[in-house]
Structure formats: structure tokens, C-alpha cells
Design a protein around this motif. Structure first.
Motif, PDB file in Angstrom:
ATOM      1  N   GLU A  69       0.836  -1.204   0.000  1.00 27.82           N
ATOM      2  CA  GLU A  69       0.000   0.000   0.000  1.00 27.82           C
ATOM      3  C   GLU A  69       0.869   1.251   0.000  1.00 27.82           C
ATOM      4  N   GLU A  75       3.933   1.447  -1.150  1.00 26.29           N
ATOM      5  CA  GLU A  75       4.568   1.555  -2.461  1.00 26.29           C
ATOM      6  C   GLU A  75       3.596   2.115  -3.481  1.00 26.29           C
ATOM      7  N   ALA A  76       2.361   1.648  -3.410  1.00 33.30           N
ATOM      8  CA  ALA A  76       1.347   2.125  -4.351  1.00 33.30           C
ATOM      9  C   ALA A  76       1.167   3.624  -4.200  1.00 33.30           C
ATOM     10  N   ALA A  77       1.095   4.090  -2.953  1.00 30.04           N
ATOM     11  CA  ALA A  77       0.904   5.520  -2.708  1.00 30.04           C
ATOM     12  C   ALA A  77       2.126   6.308  -3.172  1.00 30.04           C
ATOM     13  N   ALA A  78       3.323   5.759  -2.914  1.00 30.48           N
ATOM     14  CA  ALA A  78       4.547   6.456  -3.312  1.00 30.48           C
ATOM     15  C   ALA A  78       4.624   6.569  -4.835  1.00 30.48           C
ATOM     16  N   PRO A 138      -3.787   5.011   9.915  1.00 32.61           N
ATOM     17  CA  PRO A 138      -5.109   4.419  10.164  1.00 32.61           C
ATOM     18  C   PRO A 138      -5.011   2.927  10.460  1.00 32.61           C
ATOM     19  N   MET A 166       2.231   6.907  -6.785  1.00 34.67           N
ATOM     20  CA  MET A 166       1.309   7.945  -7.241  1.00 34.67           C
ATOM     21  C   MET A 166       1.798   9.332  -6.847  1.00 34.67           C
ATOM     22  N   GLY A 167       2.965   9.375  -6.201  1.00 35.40           N
ATOM     23  CA  GLY A 167       3.564  10.671  -5.917  1.00 35.40           C
ATOM     24  C   GLY A 167       3.304  11.204  -4.522  1.00 35.40           C
ATOM     25  N   ALA A 168       2.785  10.366  -3.630  1.00 40.08           N
ATOM     26  CA  ALA A 168       2.536  10.839  -2.267  1.00 40.08           C
ATOM     27  C   ALA A 168       3.858  10.957  -1.515  1.00 40.08           C
ATOM     28  N   THR A 193       2.327  12.202   3.907  1.00 39.50           N
ATOM     29  CA  THR A 193       0.990  11.805   3.439  1.00 39.50           C
ATOM     30  C   THR A 193       0.806  10.299   3.567  1.00 39.50           C
ATOM     31  N   ASN A 197      -2.124   8.977   5.883  1.00 46.51           N
ATOM     32  CA  ASN A 197      -3.320   8.419   5.250  1.00 46.51           C
ATOM     33  C   ASN A 197      -3.333   6.906   5.143  1.00 46.51           C
ATOM     34  N   ILE A 198      -2.164   6.289   5.133  1.00 43.48           N
ATOM     35  CA  ILE A 198      -2.145   4.851   4.883  1.00 43.48           C
ATOM     36  C   ILE A 198      -1.635   4.066   6.082  1.00 43.48           C
TER      37      ILE A 198
END
Lengths: 358, 273
Positions: free
Chosen positions: B168, B170-173, B189, B175-177, B181, B185-186
Motif C-alpha cells: 500500500e 509503495e502504491a501511494a509512493a 489508520p 502515485m507521488g505521495a 501523506t 493516510n495509509i
């Protein structure tokens, strides 16, 4: 749907090791813009590593990665214009479907209205309207994959990378999703690479297949090319339902080549006749005994013992039934011979003689 | 049906054993604490509880607990994050060392600090010049409390973070997060309930710590006596009412923590389900 630009990808002399394990050995490949390509190989063959290096999730030890002709080794993954679908989908489990798809756009500070219209457009595309308020945990496997697909597409990437996209889905839905994904990607025209260990999947979905083994690229080409002219011993054995035969020269009409050669016979190279049936090349057929009969629904697979080898053959449902232990005639049309200097396709000599006669 | 009946019998036998066990080892002593605390009537209980030294001891305990929890939360987050999200040499050693305080006797922990910061240590003159006193002072108590409680938070977080994997993030990173962030956000939570649960456990352990603190405190009444030390002191002086009354304060803390724990567990379960 707006028309996407699709990027070309090139890998030049890529090497990558994890500790003492060499995952990529001198990888060279070129993928044209807009192609749908499968990286096919057994597990541990380095196919996922290639995908992760293109995405920027791993750095190659040496070699260059080019996107649209530009070296991107030092460009972070988030700036390579890539959408990535993880094997586990990696949906953000504490966000709704809507927020998942919107995430990449919000991170890029896209205005709220545009985010909203893009997310709605994608939800429509994947046929998941009405699910936007659900959490990933409340979706079926197929829906999850569609959402992961939409999330990867949301920021308009020019390359889509999918890691074992169908591995986590049950068999029935997998077939459905395969054709759905193929249709989607073809419609969008986006350059796509997916990793799989399932050759049927690769053949069905991809335009081109790149076969990997032990960190190397064995061969790349269309499914038909890989089938009809495999270039390496690995590809011969890996593609199709192949049986290795050491004593191939004991088969009638096949003569011995070099010393350390192995024959490979696929079911489609073989025809079985009952002893009562007419057989055209009776002098060139081998005697075999039926060892197993497996009902495959649309056909029947028969395992026949010939000279100590268990060869697979396919018989039509409409053919006269066989019994286990029955003596049959087996005609082998051709086989691959793997020698020191590569792979050759050898025809049954009876066919050659016949063609001379005609 | 038959197996179900058998299961029923086993079930009731086990329940009975548990209840008897808890009654003997937990409920009875608790009742005894309360009955002894109120033995001389409610007024002497209140007097014992509101005693100047008792209040100071309780406040010191809360202070040490507060610092231990804050510092261990930060440390625990960093430690579990780096153990779960990165691969590096010596990772196993690091995660083993985090567990050390659980296996080392608190007395030894106390002695380690005496050796490190006491008069015979080369650090002592330096600290003394700066006017910092650690041994037989509040910083020493906080240090000892931190030492015995630091595994609690990372031990709660590591399994949760490991189970989550890095996909998760890696996926966010991709996308440029940015890192903040991604954490907000990940990761957060996901670990929220485990973190709060770890904090509760850490607080509970910090409040009750006796051994290490005992070595480092010097037992200065009103200055370096935490509640457990104060209780010991009263008890040694045959002031049973005072000792048990003070114990009841600690007990109330413990019950508050217990209730928090149950609430957190329920909340965490609900959110996951």
C-alpha cells in the motif's frame, strides 16, 4: 474516454542482484508504444523484478531503463508516468473505493471538480458505479481488481504495469477478467506489461510474450512464434504440454542425431489409432499401450506408454473409445530435438518420403 | 450431539478452573486490599490518601508514566517502522535488543544505570558540571521507567505492520505521495488501534514499575518516591492502612487503564470487521 499517449519502453543491459541472488542477468528488451506484453516465466525467474525496475520500485545495479527514448534511471517512479497494479492489489483498506481512485489525483493537487468527474468516469468504465462508498474489504475479488485497475489509470499514466493480476482470483472469474482486461487495455491503447506464470493467460491476453528464466530473457515474440519456433531448450520445455523423451531414436522414422540430444513431444504432434482403425503410415507408427484416459470436457487426453515414455495425446470425443491397457498405434508427426547447439524441429521421415512420392 | 455434550462438560470445567484461579489470585487480594484500606474507617482512608507524601508519590508516578509513554511512543513508532518497512543488516539483532527489557530483571536495569551515570562513571563529572543529576533523582526514575517499558509499543506495532506489508505504501509512493501523506493516510489508520493499545500497556507497566526505579530512586520521601516505592515504605513501617490505601490509588489507575484497554480492543475490532 480521452485518448492516452502510450510510451515505448526499452531496457539495456540491466543487471540486478539481491544479496547473492542474481535476479536479472543482462536484460535487453524493447516494447513498442501501445503493445500489451506478458512477462512469462516460472516463479523466481526474475519477471517481477523487471516490472518493479521499470516502475522505479527497484534500482538496477547496472544498465539503462528508457521510456520514450529517455533514460529514466534517476527519475523517481512517481514521475515516470506509470500506473501499477499490485498482485495483492494493495488497495488502501481504510479508504472507500472513491477515495482509492481519487488518491493519485488528489496527491497531484488536481482541482476537486476534475477529480470527481474523473473518478465517476473510471467507475463507469470498470462497471462499479454505486460501489464508491464501499471499503475494499467489502468487495469481491473481481471488483477489487477492477478498482485497482481504475486507481492505477486515474492519473492518466502512459504505461500500465500489472503484477500477476489474476493470481488472487478464483478460476471462473479469472477467465472473465482476462478478456475484460484485454478489451479495456486495447480500447485505451496504453502500453501495458503484465507478469504471469500461467502460459494460457499470457497466450490469451498478450500481443507479445517475453519468456524469462533464471534472470534471463529466453525468447520474446508472439504466442504463435513461441509455439512453432522455440529457440532455447527452456522455451521448448516450458511452452505447451511437453514430454521429454531420452530415447527418441527408438521411435520409428526418427534417427539418432548427436549423442546428448533429448526429444520433446507435444500432444498436438501425436495421433493415436486403434489397432482396428486404418492407418496411413503403418510402417512408421509405433506400438503403444494406453495407461490413462482423462476426460477434459471438450476432448479426451490419453497417456500412452511408448518405449518406456508416457506420451500425452488428444483424442476427439467423437473417436471410438479406448480402454486402459489397450494396444494402439501411435504416429508421431514431429518432435523437437534439443542438442548442444540449439533446438531443431524434426519431421517424421515417412512424411518426407511421402512428399517426394507426391 | 454427543460430542457437543462432551464439549459442554469440558467447557464448564475449564470455565470453573479459570474462575477459581482468578478468584484466588486476583479477586481475593483485591478485596483484601480494599478491606484493609478501609479497616480503620473512611476518614483514616481519606487521611492516608490525601497525605502530602502520598499525593506527591502519585504525581511522580504519573509524571514518570507520562514521559515514558511519550518517549516510548516515538521510539516504538520509529523502531517498528524501520524493522518492518526496510531490509538492512543487523535487523534481527535490533529487534532482539528491543525485547531485552522483557527478559532482563528490572533490578539489573537499575544497576546498569547506576554504573553508567553514578559517581564511578566517567560520565558523572561531565553531567555534574552541567548540573544534571540522574541517580537518586527524577530523571533516573524516568530513565528506569522508559527502559522497562520500551518494548511494549513496538511489540504491538511490529505484527500489525508486518501483516500489512509494504504494497500500500509503495502504491501511494508511485502515485507521488510524500512520506508524511503516506504515514498519515495509509500507515497510521492501520496501526492506530494497535498503537493506542501499546500505549495503554506501556502506561500500565510504567505505573507499577518497582525494581529498576527502586534502585535508582534513593527513596527520598516526597522527592523521588513513586507510588509503588511509597507503598513499600509504609508497609515496612507497619502502616497497613496507609499502604493499602495508597495501593488502592494504584488500583484505580489500573482499573482505568483496564477499561481503556477493553474499549480500545472493541473499537479496533469493530473497525477491522
Amino acid at each position: 474516454m480521452e485518448i492516452q499517449n502510450s510510451s515505448s519502453i526499452e531496457l539495456r543491459g540491466i543487471n540486478k542482484s539481491f544479496g547473492s541472488f542474481q535476479a536479472s542477468k543482462d536484460i535487453n528488451l524493447t516494447i513498442q508504444g501501445g503493445r500489451l506484453v506478458a512477462l512469462l516465466g516460472p516463479s523466481g525467474s526474475g519477471k517481477t523484478t523487471i516490472l518493479r525496475m521499470i516502475a522505479g520500485l527497484e534500482q538496477p545495479d547496472s544498465g539503462e531503463i528508457l521510456i520514450d527514448g529517455k533514460v529514466v534511471n534517476d527519475v523517481p517512479g512517481s514521475e515516470r508516468g506509470i500506473g501499477f497494479v499490485f498482485q495483492s492489489y494493495a488497495l488502501f483498506r481504510y479508504m472507500t473505493v472513491y477515495d482509492n481512485i481519487a488518491f493519485g489525483l488528489r496527491v497531484k493537487r488536481v482541482p476537486k471538480k476534475e477529480v470527481d468527474s474523473r473518478v465517476k468516469e473510471l467507475l463507469k468504465l470498470i462497471g462499479c458505479e454505486g460501489l464508491e462508498k464501499r471499503y475494499p474489504g467489502q468487495l469481491s475479488g473481481g471488483q477489487r481488481q477492477r478498482v485497482a485497475f481504475a486507481r492505477a489509470l486515474a492519473p492518466n499514466p502512459r504505461i500500465l504495469l500489472l503484477d500477476e493480476p489474476f493470481a488472487a482470483i478464483d478460476a471462473k472469474i479469472r477467465l472473465e477478467l482476462r478478456s475484460w482486461l484485454r478489451e479495456m487495455i486495447t480500447r485505451l491503447g496504453i502500453t501495458s506489461i503484465f507478469v504471469t506464470h500461467d502460459q494460457n493467460e499470457a497466450i490469451e491476453v498478450a500481443d507479445d510474450i517475453i519468456v524469462t528464466n533464471e534472470g534471463r530473457i529466453e525468447q520474446s515474440g508472439s504466442a504463435a512464434e513461441l509455439y512453432s519456433s522455440p529457440r532455447t531448450p527452456f522455451v521448448v520445455k516450458f511452452i505447451g504440454n511437453s514430454v521429454l523423451v531420452d530415447n527418441y531414436y527408438e521411435f520409428r522414422s526418427f534417427s539418432r542425431a548427436e549423442a546428448d540430444t533429448v526429444g520433446v513431444i507435444r500432444p498436438e504432434f501425436v495421433e493415436i489409432y486403434k489397432t482396428s482403425e486404418d492407418i496411413r503410415y503403418s510402417r512408421s507408427a509405433d506400438e503403444g499401450y494406453v495407461r490413462d484416459i482423462i476426460f477434459r470436457g471438450s476432448s479426451i487426453e490419453v497417456k500412452v506408454d511408448i518405449h518406456g515414455n508416457l506420451i500425452s495425446a488428444i483424442r476427439s470425443i467423437n473417436d471410438a473409445p479406448l480402454e486402459i491397457g489397450e494396444k494402439v498405434w501411435v504416429f508421431v508427426y514431429r518432435m523437437f530435438l534439443i542438442g548442444k547447439d540449439g533446438v531443431r524441429l524434426v519431421e517424421n521421415s515417412a512424411l518426407r518420403e511421402n512428399s517426394i512420392v507426391i | 450431539m454427543k460430542t457437543q455434550k462432551k464439549g459442554g462438560a469440558v467447557k464448564w470445567i475449564l470455565i470453573t478452573i479459570c474462575v477459581i484461579f482468578l478468584a484466588v489470585f486476583l479477586i481475593l487480594p483485591l478485596i483484601y486490599i480494599l478491606s484493609t484500606a478501609f479497616r480503620d474507617g473512611i476518614s483514616s482512608y481519606i487521611k492516608a490518601v490525601t497525605d502530602e507524601y502520598a499525593v506527591k508519590a502519585a504525581l511522580l508516578t504519573l509524571k514518570a508514566t507520562f514521559f515514558a509513554v511519550v518517549i516510548n511512543t516515538i521510539f516504538g513508532l520509529f523502531a517498528s517502522w524501520c524493522i518492518c518497512k526496510f531490509t538492512f543488516r543487523g535487523k534481527k539483532v535490533l529487534s532482539t535488543f528491543i525485547d531485552l527489557p522483557v527478559t532482563v530483571s528490572p533490578i539489573i536495569a537499575g544497576l546498569i544505570y547506576i554504573l553508567t551515570f553514578g559517581r564511578q562513571s566517567f560520565l558523572y563529572p561531565i553531567l555534574d558540571d552541567m548540573g544534571i543529576q540522574i541517580i537518586f533523582a527524577v530523571p533516573g526514575i524516568i530513565l528506569a521507567t522508559i527502559f522497562v517499558t520500551f518494548p511494549f509499543i513496538s511489540r504491538e506495532l511490529i505484527p500489525v505492520l508486518t501483516a500489512q506489508g509494504t504494497d500500500e505504501e509503495e502504491a501511494a509512493a508511485l502515485m507521488g505521495a510524500n512520506a508524511f501523506t503516506i504515514f498519515k493516510n495509509i500507515t497510521f489508520p492501520h496501526i492506530k488501534w494497535a498503537l493506542l493499545y501499546g500505549i495503554v500497556l506501556c502506561a500500565a507497566r510504567a505505573m507499577g514499575e518497582f525494581g529498576a526505579v527502586s534502585v535508582l530512586s534513593g527513596h527520598l520521601r516526597g522527592k523521588t518516591n513513586t507510588l509503588p516505592l511509597y507503598i513499600e515504605l509504609l508497609y515496612q513501617g507497619y502502616d497497613f492502612t496507609g499502604a493499602f490505601a495508597s495501593s488502592s490509588i494504584l488500583m484505580i489507575f489500573a482499573i482505568i487503564v483496564l477499561i481503556l484497554r477493553v474499549i480500545l480492543e472493541q473499537r479496533g475490532k469493530k473497525e477491522r470487521g
